[in-house]
Design an enzyme around this catalytic site. Structure first.
Site, PDB file in Angstrom:
ATOM      1  N   GLU A   1       0.672  -1.073   0.113  1.00  0.00           N
ATOM      2  CA  GLU A   1      -0.319   0.053  -0.240  1.00  0.00           C
ATOM      3  C   GLU A   1       0.361   1.183   0.229  1.00  0.00           C
ATOM      4  OE1 GLU A   1      -3.098   0.251  -0.713  1.00  0.00           O
ATOM      5  OE2 GLU A   1      -3.366  -2.000  -0.680  1.00  0.00           O
TER       6      GLU A   1
ATOM      7  N   TYR B   1      -6.527   6.033   4.018  1.00  0.00           N
ATOM      8  CA  TYR B   1      -6.784   4.961   2.887  1.00  0.00           C
ATOM      9  C   TYR B   1      -6.071   4.214   3.135  1.00  0.00           C
ATOM     10  CZ  TYR B   1      -5.362   2.082  -0.596  1.00  0.00           C
ATOM     11  OH  TYR B   1      -4.769   0.891  -1.775  1.00  0.00           O
TER      12      TYR B   1
ATOM     13  N   ASP C   1      -9.647   6.154  -2.718  1.00  0.00           N
ATOM     14  CA  ASP C   1      -8.256   6.608  -3.038  1.00  0.00           C
ATOM     15  C   ASP C   1      -8.736   7.386  -4.852  1.00  0.00           C
ATOM     16  OD1 ASP C   1      -8.870   4.607  -4.895  1.00  0.00           O
ATOM     17  OD2 ASP C   1      -7.099   3.940  -5.081  1.00  0.00           O
TER      18      ASP C   1
END
Length: 344
Positions: A43, A126, A144
């Site tokens: 991520e 996020y 996102d």
DNA sequence: AATACGGGGAC
DNA sequence: GTCCCAGTATT
């Protein structure tokens, strides 16, 4: 718009997405695991970064730092080395800090709760939502750029995504279509946004939810998302001196403010007595997101050992050679310069 | 609430 | 050239 949605059932959109994802998920190295460490790293690596650009960095990073403990025990400069060329270097610094945070505050076990994950350095709403949903069954949408694009088109919603309230706004839209399996839903949205619902030339004909897409039915898909904020770029001039002697050259480490945080660079000034050793200069242009750089690099071939030693002693520069430079992280334009000087 | 932070690729 | 990308920290 809100009234139209109230009472409507958009859950079938999310379920359709899950079905599509089952058969169309991209085959990526971090898709075969629910190890929160690996999901976390991927991520961070892929924040503001396309899969094709960061894939090698991700694989190399995991190979060298396979778990939290290994990462926490590593030297910060080595973590930066594995981030070389990837950009947004505070990500590497924060990822390292967070690893040590997990060791100290969570006994080396990655926290499972969204609120705990959120306290880790470099992890925002996020990423916390992504890790918690993919690895721990959390129920937060990982909003996102893909969410902004897909949802604004699905609902033909002109909410400005450059507005700071966009995250909250589109989180609420996401809740309308979000099925129970949030982890797969989040990843499905990423893949849809990447492969089908693309910014330019979206493949609406192949989209699994095109029958539900209001922008598609209005033939206004590329009108969304709405983004008003313009990015202004400014010019910035930098000067460097590539001071070398017998295959060695001088470097120093940048601060953690401004650009290229904690990366290595060349001296930006030399004393007057050293100017006679300048053999040539080269100007490199380099584009950053908000800056157009013009970097003038003077080649300083020092033939006097006395000048060399004096300069080093007075300025606390580090000495490295071409081999050693491979073990340090340089900004892209300087990395390129070093590689070119290697050919001479 | 607004801005800074890299680099690469699509168009 | 312009825009965007699995965003976050800082002010």
């Amino acid at each position: 718009m809100e009234n139209i949605r109230t009472g409507s059932d958009f859950l079938h959109v999310g379920n359709r997405l899950l079905e599509w994802y089952k058969n169309n998920a991209r085959d990526l190295p971090f898709r075969q695991t629910k190890d929160p460490y690996k999901i976390w790293i991927c991520e961070i690596v892929f924040q503001q970064t396309r899969i094709s650009q960061g894939l090698n960095h991700y694989n190399n990073f995991i190979k060298r730092f396979p778990d939290v403990k290994t990462l926490a025990e590593a030297d910060e400069n080595e973590v930066l080395l594995y981030w070389k060329g990837l950009g947004y270097y505070s990500r590497a610094i924060n990822i390292h800090k967070a690893a040590r945070q997990i060791m100290e505050e969570y006994q080396g076990v990655f926290p499972a709760q969204y609120q705990d994950i959120l306290t880790l350095k470099g992890i925002g709403k996020y990423t916390a939502a992504a890790v918690s949903s993919i690895c721990f069954g959390g129920k937060m949408p990982a909003v996102d750029g893909n969410f902004y694009r897909v949802l604004s088109r699905l609902f033909a919603d002109d909410f400005d995504i450059s507005n700071s309230r966009a995250f909250t706004y589109f989180s609420e839209l996401a809740a309308l279509v979000m099925p129970d399996n949030v982890g797969d839903f989040n990843q499905a949205m990423m893949d849809l946004g990447s492969e089908i619902c693309k910014p330019k030339n979206p493949l609406c004909g192949e989209c699994p939810i095109n029958e539900d897409c209001l922008a598609f039915s209005l033939q206004k898909v590329t009108n969304y998302p709405v983004k008003t904020k313009k990015v202004k770029t400014e010019d910035l001039a930098l000067t460097y001196y590539f001071v070398h002697r017998n295959g060695q050259f001088l470097i120093r480490q940048r601060k953690d403010d401004f650009i290229w945080k904690k990366l290595f660079e060349f001296p930006s000034a030399i004393p007057e007595e050293m100017e006679p050793f300048i053999t040539q200069s080269k100007t490199i242009t380099h584009k950053l997101t908000h800056k157009n750089l013009s970097i003038e690099i003077f080649n300083v071939a020092v033939s006097s050992e006395k000048e060399w030693n004096t300069f080093i002693a007075e300025n606390q520069y580090l000495i490295t050679d071409i081999q050693g430079s491979h073990e340090k992280s340089f900004p892209k334009p300087l990395e390129n310069y070093i590689q070119n000087s290697l050919k001479d």
